[in-house]
Design a protein around this motif. Structure first.
Motif, short mmCIF file in Angstrom:
data_model
loop_
_atom_site.label_atom_id
_atom_site.label_comp_id
_atom_site.label_asym_id
_atom_site.label_seq_id
_atom_site.Cartn_x
_atom_site.Cartn_y
_atom_site.Cartn_z
N GLU A 87 47.98 32.70 39.03
CA GLU A 87 48.78 31.89 38.12
C GLU A 87 50.05 32.60 37.66
OE1 GLU A 87 48.18 28.62 37.41
OE2 GLU A 87 46.47 28.73 38.76
N ALA A 88 50.06 33.94 37.68
CA ALA A 88 51.26 34.69 37.30
C ALA A 88 52.41 34.44 38.28
CB ALA A 88 50.95 36.19 37.22
N GLY A 89 52.08 34.07 39.52
CA GLY A 89 53.11 33.70 40.49
C GLY A 89 53.98 34.83 40.98
N GLU A 90 53.45 36.05 41.01
CA GLU A 90 54.26 37.20 41.42
C GLU A 90 53.82 37.86 42.71
OE1 GLU A 90 54.14 39.75 38.01
OE2 GLU A 90 55.50 38.46 36.87
N THR A 91 52.58 37.60 43.16
CA THR A 91 52.08 38.35 44.32
C THR A 91 51.34 37.54 45.36
OG1 THR A 91 50.11 38.93 43.04
CG2 THR A 91 51.91 40.53 43.05
N TYR A 92 50.85 36.37 45.03
CA TYR A 92 50.07 35.57 45.98
C TYR A 92 50.59 34.15 46.07
CZ TYR A 92 46.58 39.09 46.93
OH TYR A 92 45.95 40.23 47.38
N ALA A 93 50.57 33.61 47.28
CA ALA A 93 51.05 32.25 47.52
C ALA A 93 49.92 31.22 47.48
CB ALA A 93 51.77 32.19 48.86
N TYR A 94 48.77 31.58 46.93
CA TYR A 94 47.70 30.60 46.81
C TYR A 94 48.16 29.45 45.91
CZ TYR A 94 44.32 34.01 48.66
OH TYR A 94 43.64 34.89 49.45
N PRO A 95 47.63 28.25 46.13
CA PRO A 95 47.99 27.13 45.25
C PRO A 95 47.58 27.42 43.80
CG PRO A 95 46.81 26.36 47.20
CD PRO A 95 46.71 27.86 47.20
N LEU A 96 48.37 26.90 42.88
CA LEU A 96 48.06 27.05 41.46
C LEU A 96 46.98 26.08 41.05
CD1 LEU A 96 51.69 27.38 40.06
CD2 LEU A 96 50.10 29.21 40.70
N GLY A 97 46.26 26.44 40.00
CA GLY A 97 45.29 25.54 39.40
C GLY A 97 44.00 25.34 40.17
N LEU A 98 43.65 26.28 41.04
CA LEU A 98 42.42 26.14 41.81
C LEU A 98 41.20 26.32 40.91
CD1 LEU A 98 43.21 28.12 45.08
CD2 LEU A 98 43.24 25.65 44.73
N SER A 99 40.20 25.50 41.16
CA SER A 99 38.92 25.67 40.46
C SER A 99 38.24 26.93 40.99
CB SER A 99 38.02 24.46 40.70
OG SER A 99 37.57 24.46 42.06
N ALA A 100 37.20 27.35 40.28
CA ALA A 100 36.45 28.53 40.72
C ALA A 100 35.87 28.31 42.11
CB ALA A 100 35.34 28.85 39.71
N ASP A 101 35.37 27.11 42.40
CA ASP A 101 34.80 26.83 43.72
C ASP A 101 35.88 26.85 44.81
OD1 ASP A 101 32.23 26.65 42.73
OD2 ASP A 101 32.29 24.47 42.55
N GLU A 102 37.04 26.28 44.53
CA GLU A 102 38.13 26.28 45.51
C GLU A 102 38.61 27.70 45.78
OE1 GLU A 102 40.24 21.98 44.59
OE2 GLU A 102 40.56 23.66 43.19
N ALA A 103 38.75 28.49 44.73
CA ALA A 103 39.21 29.87 44.89
C ALA A 103 38.17 30.72 45.63
CB ALA A 103 39.50 30.47 43.52
N ARG A 104 36.90 30.51 45.30
CA ARG A 104 35.84 31.27 45.98
C ARG A 104 35.90 31.05 47.49
NH1 ARG A 104 30.60 30.08 43.46
NH2 ARG A 104 31.31 28.03 44.06
N ALA A 105 36.15 29.83 47.93
CA ALA A 105 36.23 29.53 49.36
C ALA A 105 37.37 30.30 50.03
CB ALA A 105 36.40 28.03 49.57
N LEU A 106 38.41 30.64 49.29
CA LEU A 106 39.54 31.39 49.84
C LEU A 106 39.32 32.90 49.81
CD1 LEU A 106 42.50 29.40 48.25
CD2 LEU A 106 41.77 29.36 50.65
N TRP A 107 38.53 33.38 48.86
CA TRP A 107 38.42 34.83 48.65
C TRP A 107 37.15 35.44 49.21
CZ3 TRP A 107 42.19 37.98 47.68
CH2 TRP A 107 41.91 39.30 47.33
N MET A 108 36.04 34.77 49.13
CA MET A 108 34.77 35.35 49.53
C MET A 108 34.58 35.17 51.04
SD MET A 108 33.67 36.68 46.71
CE MET A 108 31.90 36.94 46.76
N GLU A 109 34.80 36.23 51.79
CA GLU A 109 34.79 36.20 53.25
C GLU A 109 33.37 36.09 53.82
OE1 GLU A 109 37.28 36.46 55.71
OE2 GLU A 109 38.65 36.07 54.07
N GLU A 110 33.30 35.41 54.92
CA GLU A 110 32.07 35.35 55.71
C GLU A 110 32.22 36.33 56.88
OE1 GLU A 110 29.37 33.50 55.07
OE2 GLU A 110 30.30 32.65 53.27
N PRO A 111 31.10 36.83 57.44
CA PRO A 111 31.19 37.71 58.61
C PRO A 111 31.96 37.03 59.74
CG PRO A 111 28.96 37.72 57.72
CD PRO A 111 29.73 36.64 56.99
N PRO A 112 32.77 37.77 60.48
CA PRO A 112 32.83 39.23 60.53
C PRO A 112 33.65 39.86 59.41
CG PRO A 112 34.40 38.35 62.07
CD PRO A 112 33.69 37.17 61.45
N GLY A 113 34.19 39.07 58.51
CA GLY A 113 34.92 39.61 57.38
C GLY A 113 33.99 40.11 56.29
N LEU A 114 34.58 40.66 55.25
CA LEU A 114 33.82 41.21 54.14
C LEU A 114 34.67 41.15 52.88
CD1 LEU A 114 31.34 42.92 53.09
CD2 LEU A 114 32.69 44.95 53.71
#
Length: 161
Positions: free
Chosen positions: A23-50
């Motif tokens: 939300e600070a808008g200084e370092t990431y181009a993720y969409p603003l206003g994402l819910s916790a579930d929407e953000a989790r889908a972008l951040w919590m990697e599945e294998p082979p990621g971590l």
């Protein structure tokens, strides 16, 4: 400080600083206003990621995600993203997470690591990645709409392993 794999139970402790940073808008181009579930889908990697968390004194002070930068014929190049709780910056959390991602990528047989979008005016991140051996191979002009500085470039940074 301990760095360990993130669990689903960690997400409620990651999301508050994740959303503040986005939300600070200084370092990431993720969409603003994402819910916790929407953000989790972008951040919590599945294998082979971590996805990992940095824990200090029982508190999650940062997180990183890593994995292949591209599928298929590009899967030999890793990538990573990093977030440090704004109240914990300047204490070596980012460096520890960066070193972890470099070691993880090397240990998992990646040829190199590519950061696709390091905000040009994020001086602390650029200095850190350069200190860890990353080089800027190009800058996409005006590719990031910075909250206070307007359109600035995005560096593509690479480290051969």
């Amino acid at each position: 400080m301990e760095i360990r794999a993130a669990t689903p139970q960690d997400w409620p402790r990651i999301y508050p600083f994740w959303s503040r940073i986005v939300e600070a808008g200084e370092t990431y181009a993720y969409p603003l206003g994402l819910s916790a579930d929407e953000a989790r889908a972008l951040w919590m990697e599945e294998p082979p990621g971590l996805t990992v968390v940095a824990v200090d004194g029982g508190e999650i002070v940062g997180s990183a995600k890593m994995g292949p930068n591209r599928p298929g014929r590009g899967a030999h190049v890793a990538t990573g993203s990093f977030m440090v709780d704004p109240g914990r910056q300047g204490r070596g959390v980012g460096r520890a997470l960066g070193e972890y991602v470099v070691a993880w990528s090397r240990d998992n047989g990646y040829h190199s690591i590519q950061f696709n979008a390091v905000v040009q005016v994020n001086d602390a991140a650029v200095r850190l990645w350069q200190a860890l051996g990353f080089v800027i191979v190009g800058t996409v002009p005006e590719a990031f709409d910075h909250q206070s500085k307007g359109r600035v470039g995005l560096h593509i940074m690479v480290k051969k392993l």
